[in-house]
Design a protein around this motif. Sequence first.
Motif, PDB file in Angstrom:
ATOM      1  N   LEU A  84      50.861  -1.969  25.942  1.00 26.44           N
ATOM      2  CA  LEU A  84      49.805  -2.035  26.958  1.00 26.44           C
ATOM      3  C   LEU A  84      50.388  -2.071  28.363  1.00 26.44           C
ATOM      4  O   LEU A  84      49.839  -1.456  29.282  1.00 26.44           O
ATOM      5  CB  LEU A  84      48.916  -3.259  26.713  1.00 26.44           C
ATOM      6  CG  LEU A  84      48.040  -3.196  25.463  1.00 26.44           C
ATOM      7  CD1 LEU A  84      47.271  -4.503  25.290  1.00 26.44           C
ATOM      8  CD2 LEU A  84      47.098  -2.019  25.531  1.00 26.44           C
ATOM      9  N   LEU A  85      51.500  -2.766  28.540  1.00 29.35           N
ATOM     10  CA  LEU A  85      52.146  -2.828  29.850  1.00 29.35           C
ATOM     11  C   LEU A  85      52.656  -1.445  30.274  1.00 29.35           C
ATOM     12  O   LEU A  85      52.450  -1.014  31.417  1.00 29.35           O
ATOM     13  CB  LEU A  85      53.302  -3.829  29.818  1.00 29.35           C
ATOM     14  CG  LEU A  85      54.054  -4.044  31.119  1.00 29.35           C
ATOM     15  CD1 LEU A  85      53.169  -4.777  32.119  1.00 29.35           C
ATOM     16  CD2 LEU A  85      55.325  -4.822  30.865  1.00 29.35           C
TER      17      LEU A  85
ATOM     18  N   ALA B 182      51.559   1.485  29.166  1.00 29.75           N
ATOM     19  CA  ALA B 182      50.412   2.362  29.379  1.00 29.75           C
ATOM     20  C   ALA B 182      49.770   2.098  30.737  1.00 29.75           C
ATOM     21  O   ALA B 182      49.402   3.037  31.457  1.00 29.75           O
ATOM     22  CB  ALA B 182      49.389   2.166  28.260  1.00 29.75           C
ATOM     23  N   THR B 183      49.665   0.822  31.124  1.00 25.54           N
ATOM     24  CA  THR B 183      49.096   0.486  32.432  1.00 25.54           C
ATOM     25  C   THR B 183      49.974   1.015  33.559  1.00 25.54           C
ATOM     26  O   THR B 183      49.475   1.583  34.533  1.00 25.54           O
ATOM     27  CB  THR B 183      48.930  -1.043  32.557  1.00 25.54           C
ATOM     28  OG1 THR B 183      48.133  -1.512  31.467  1.00 25.54           O
ATOM     29  CG2 THR B 183      48.286  -1.424  33.858  1.00 25.54           C
ATOM     30  N   ALA B 184      51.289   0.844  33.427  1.00 28.69           N
ATOM     31  CA  ALA B 184      52.205   1.348  34.455  1.00 28.69           C
ATOM     32  C   ALA B 184      52.118   2.865  34.563  1.00 28.69           C
ATOM     33  O   ALA B 184      52.144   3.420  35.669  1.00 28.69           O
ATOM     34  CB  ALA B 184      53.629   0.915  34.135  1.00 28.69           C
ATOM     35  N   THR B 185      51.984   3.555  33.435  1.00 27.18           N
ATOM     36  CA  THR B 185      51.885   5.014  33.456  1.00 27.18           C
ATOM     37  C   THR B 185      50.604   5.470  34.149  1.00 27.18           C
ATOM     38  O   THR B 185      50.625   6.401  34.962  1.00 27.18           O
ATOM     39  CB  THR B 185      51.932   5.561  32.020  1.00 27.18           C
ATOM     40  OG1 THR B 185      53.143   5.117  31.399  1.00 27.18           O
ATOM     41  CG2 THR B 185      51.884   7.074  32.005  1.00 27.18           C
ATOM     42  N   VAL B 186      49.490   4.819  33.851  1.00 23.57           N
ATOM     43  CA  VAL B 186      48.220   5.181  34.487  1.00 23.57           C
ATOM     44  C   VAL B 186      48.284   4.954  35.993  1.00 23.57           C
ATOM     45  O   VAL B 186      47.841   5.791  36.792  1.00 23.57           O
ATOM     46  CB  VAL B 186      47.058   4.394  33.844  1.00 23.57           C
ATOM     47  CG1 VAL B 186      45.791   4.507  34.669  1.00 23.57           C
ATOM     48  CG2 VAL B 186      46.809   4.879  32.436  1.00 23.57           C
ATOM     49  N   LEU B 187      48.870   3.821  36.415  1.00 19.43           N
ATOM     50  CA  LEU B 187      48.977   3.539  37.850  1.00 19.43           C
ATOM     51  C   LEU B 187      49.889   4.541  38.550  1.00 19.43           C
ATOM     52  O   LEU B 187      49.612   4.970  39.678  1.00 19.43           O
ATOM     53  CB  LEU B 187      49.461   2.110  38.070  1.00 19.43           C
ATOM     54  CG  LEU B 187      48.461   1.016  37.686  1.00 19.43           C
ATOM     55  CD1 LEU B 187      49.102  -0.357  37.834  1.00 19.43           C
ATOM     56  CD2 LEU B 187      47.202   1.113  38.525  1.00 19.43           C
TER      57      LEU B 187
END
Length: 97
Positions: free
Chosen positions: A31-32, A34-39
């Motif tokens: 999840l960490l 994936a969040t960094a990739t989206v940002l």
Amino acid sequence: MLTAAQVLAENNFGDTRTGGLAGPMGLFLILLLATATVLLIRNMNSRLRRLPDRFPVQGRPTGPDRADLAATDPTDGTTAQESPTNAPNGHQQGRNG
């Protein structure tokens, strides 16, 4: 004393508590990431939107404020000039030997 056959025959698949945090920690890391990739993708898209559609041509300036107006051509449109030194050119160089 345990023999090798008894150690190999012991069913130890999932009975231990040593890896109890592996599942939740793996989920947290996924999840960490994936969040960094989206940002990062959102930041890159916003930067790309701010760029102009076309960039100006990177050529020589054509206006009257050119700095090279005072510079003259050293050959004055004639053929190549001879070198003032006595250094041999490519055709005159030979091997030492």
